[in-house]
Design a protein around this motif. Structure first.
Motif, short mmCIF file in Angstrom:
data_model
loop_
_atom_site.label_atom_id
_atom_site.label_comp_id
_atom_site.label_asym_id
_atom_site.label_seq_id
_atom_site.Cartn_x
_atom_site.Cartn_y
_atom_site.Cartn_z
N UNK A 87 -18.16 21.38 -35.78
CA UNK A 87 -18.41 21.31 -37.23
C UNK A 87 -17.20 21.78 -38.04
N UNK A 88 -17.15 21.34 -39.28
CA UNK A 88 -16.15 21.79 -40.25
C UNK A 88 -16.89 22.56 -41.34
N UNK A 89 -16.20 23.52 -41.95
CA UNK A 89 -16.85 24.40 -42.92
C UNK A 89 -16.07 24.45 -44.23
N UNK A 90 -16.76 24.90 -45.26
CA UNK A 90 -16.17 25.18 -46.58
C UNK A 90 -15.27 24.06 -47.08
N UNK A 91 -15.78 22.85 -47.08
CA UNK A 91 -15.01 21.72 -47.60
C UNK A 91 -15.08 21.77 -49.12
N UNK A 92 -13.93 21.85 -49.76
CA UNK A 92 -13.85 21.92 -51.22
C UNK A 92 -12.93 20.81 -51.71
N UNK A 93 -13.46 19.98 -52.60
CA UNK A 93 -12.62 18.95 -53.23
C UNK A 93 -12.05 19.59 -54.49
N UNK A 94 -10.76 19.86 -54.48
CA UNK A 94 -10.11 20.51 -55.62
C UNK A 94 -9.83 19.54 -56.75
N UNK A 95 -9.69 18.27 -56.41
CA UNK A 95 -9.44 17.27 -57.45
C UNK A 95 -9.54 15.86 -56.91
N UNK A 96 -10.00 14.97 -57.77
CA UNK A 96 -10.09 13.56 -57.42
C UNK A 96 -9.71 12.77 -58.66
N UNK A 135 -19.00 21.60 -49.87
CA UNK A 135 -19.94 21.41 -48.76
C UNK A 135 -19.75 22.58 -47.80
N UNK A 136 -20.77 23.44 -47.62
CA UNK A 136 -20.60 24.61 -46.76
C UNK A 136 -20.39 24.27 -45.29
N UNK A 137 -21.01 23.19 -44.80
CA UNK A 137 -20.84 22.81 -43.39
C UNK A 137 -21.04 21.30 -43.25
N UNK A 138 -20.20 20.70 -42.42
CA UNK A 138 -20.32 19.28 -42.10
C UNK A 138 -20.35 19.18 -40.58
N UNK A 139 -21.53 18.92 -40.04
CA UNK A 139 -21.73 18.89 -38.59
C UNK A 139 -21.05 17.67 -37.98
N UNK A 169 -10.27 22.54 -46.12
CA UNK A 169 -11.26 22.57 -45.04
C UNK A 169 -11.03 23.82 -44.18
N UNK A 170 -12.12 24.40 -43.70
CA UNK A 170 -12.05 25.48 -42.72
C UNK A 170 -12.48 24.88 -41.38
N UNK A 171 -11.58 24.93 -40.37
CA UNK A 171 -11.93 24.33 -39.08
C UNK A 171 -12.79 25.29 -38.26
N UNK A 172 -13.23 24.83 -37.11
CA UNK A 172 -14.15 25.61 -36.26
C UNK A 172 -13.50 26.88 -35.71
N UNK A 173 -12.18 26.96 -35.73
CA UNK A 173 -11.47 28.15 -35.23
C UNK A 173 -11.08 29.12 -36.34
N UNK A 174 -11.58 28.90 -37.56
CA UNK A 174 -11.34 29.83 -38.66
C UNK A 174 -10.02 29.64 -39.38
N UNK A 179 -5.29 19.43 -47.68
CA UNK A 179 -4.94 18.04 -47.44
C UNK A 179 -4.85 17.34 -48.79
N UNK A 180 -3.75 16.69 -49.05
CA UNK A 180 -3.56 15.93 -50.28
C UNK A 180 -3.34 14.47 -49.91
N UNK A 181 -4.18 13.60 -50.48
CA UNK A 181 -4.06 12.15 -50.30
C UNK A 181 -4.05 11.73 -48.84
N UNK A 182 -4.78 12.43 -47.99
CA UNK A 182 -4.90 12.12 -46.56
C UNK A 182 -3.57 12.17 -45.82
N UNK A 183 -2.61 12.95 -46.35
CA UNK A 183 -1.39 13.19 -45.60
C UNK A 183 -1.65 14.25 -44.55
N UNK A 184 -0.62 14.70 -43.88
CA UNK A 184 -0.77 15.70 -42.83
C UNK A 184 -1.36 16.99 -43.39
N UNK A 185 -2.29 17.61 -42.67
CA UNK A 185 -2.86 18.89 -43.12
C UNK A 185 -1.79 19.97 -43.17
#
Length: 196
Positions: A87-96, A135-139, A169-174, A179-185
């Protein structure tokens, strides 16, 4: 070059030093070379570790597409799909940002979520819910969709961090990632992480 070395080594006034001095100088050069090789190896290992760490976030698929027109302005929908095995955690969209009118420049969008009061298939009683950019969690295998409309109240200057979308995004390892415009994290250092 060879002639110069031969001339220097055979000239009577040249002192080539002792064998221990030559061995010491060779050892110093060998040590310096070893340090440079170790430094290069350390840098490449760190780079490879960072690449491995970002793999889970790279498997987060983010799409955006048109989602109908309301009051003459185009709406958009974003979709986040977790294709990783954790799962991924704490997904925040800062701008669109997106274009809401034909041949117009992109404008800042605000998220809306439409809920219906009843199960009527004709969907006659919509209620708009705001602030759905977190989104707090995305399974694993789960998707998260958000509908967006133009934020007419926003008068701020456009951010240079992104062209279309910027999220974290917060990954499963903390580890937190930007990420901006789907470039490299980009890994967010601990000192800059949000306090949740």
């Amino acid at each position: 070059m060879t002639a110069t070395l031969a001339l220097i080594s055979t000239h009577a006034d040249v002192d080539l030093g002792s064998l221990p001095a030559w061995v010491s100088a060779g050892g110093a050069l060998f040590t310096a070379g070893g340090v440079l090789v170790a430094l290069q190896s350390y840098r490449s290992t760190r780079r490879a570790d960072l690449e491995d760490q970002a793999n889970q976030v790279r498997l987060l698929r983010v799409l955006w597409h048109r989602s109908g027109i309301e009051k003459g302005k185009q709406r958009w929908q974003t979709e986040f799909q977790n294709r990783s095995d954790k799962p991924l955690y704490n997904i925040v969209i800062h701008g669109f940002r997106a274009s809401v009118e034909e041949n117009a420049t992109s404008v800042l969008m605000r998220p809306i979520s439409i809920k219906y009061l009843d199960d009527d298939p004709r969907r006659r009683h919509p209620v708009k819910m705001a602030d759905t950019k977190y989104r707090p969690e995305l399974a694993t295998g789960e998707s998260w969709r958000t509908v967006w409309e133009a934020d007419d109240a926003d008068t701020s200057a456009p951010s240079h961090h992104y062209t279309a979308i910027w999220y974290s995004v917060l990954d499963a390892n903390g580890r937190y990632w930007n990420i901006a415009d789907n470039y490299e994290p980009t890994k967010i250092p601990r000192s800059e992480r949000p306090l949740h």
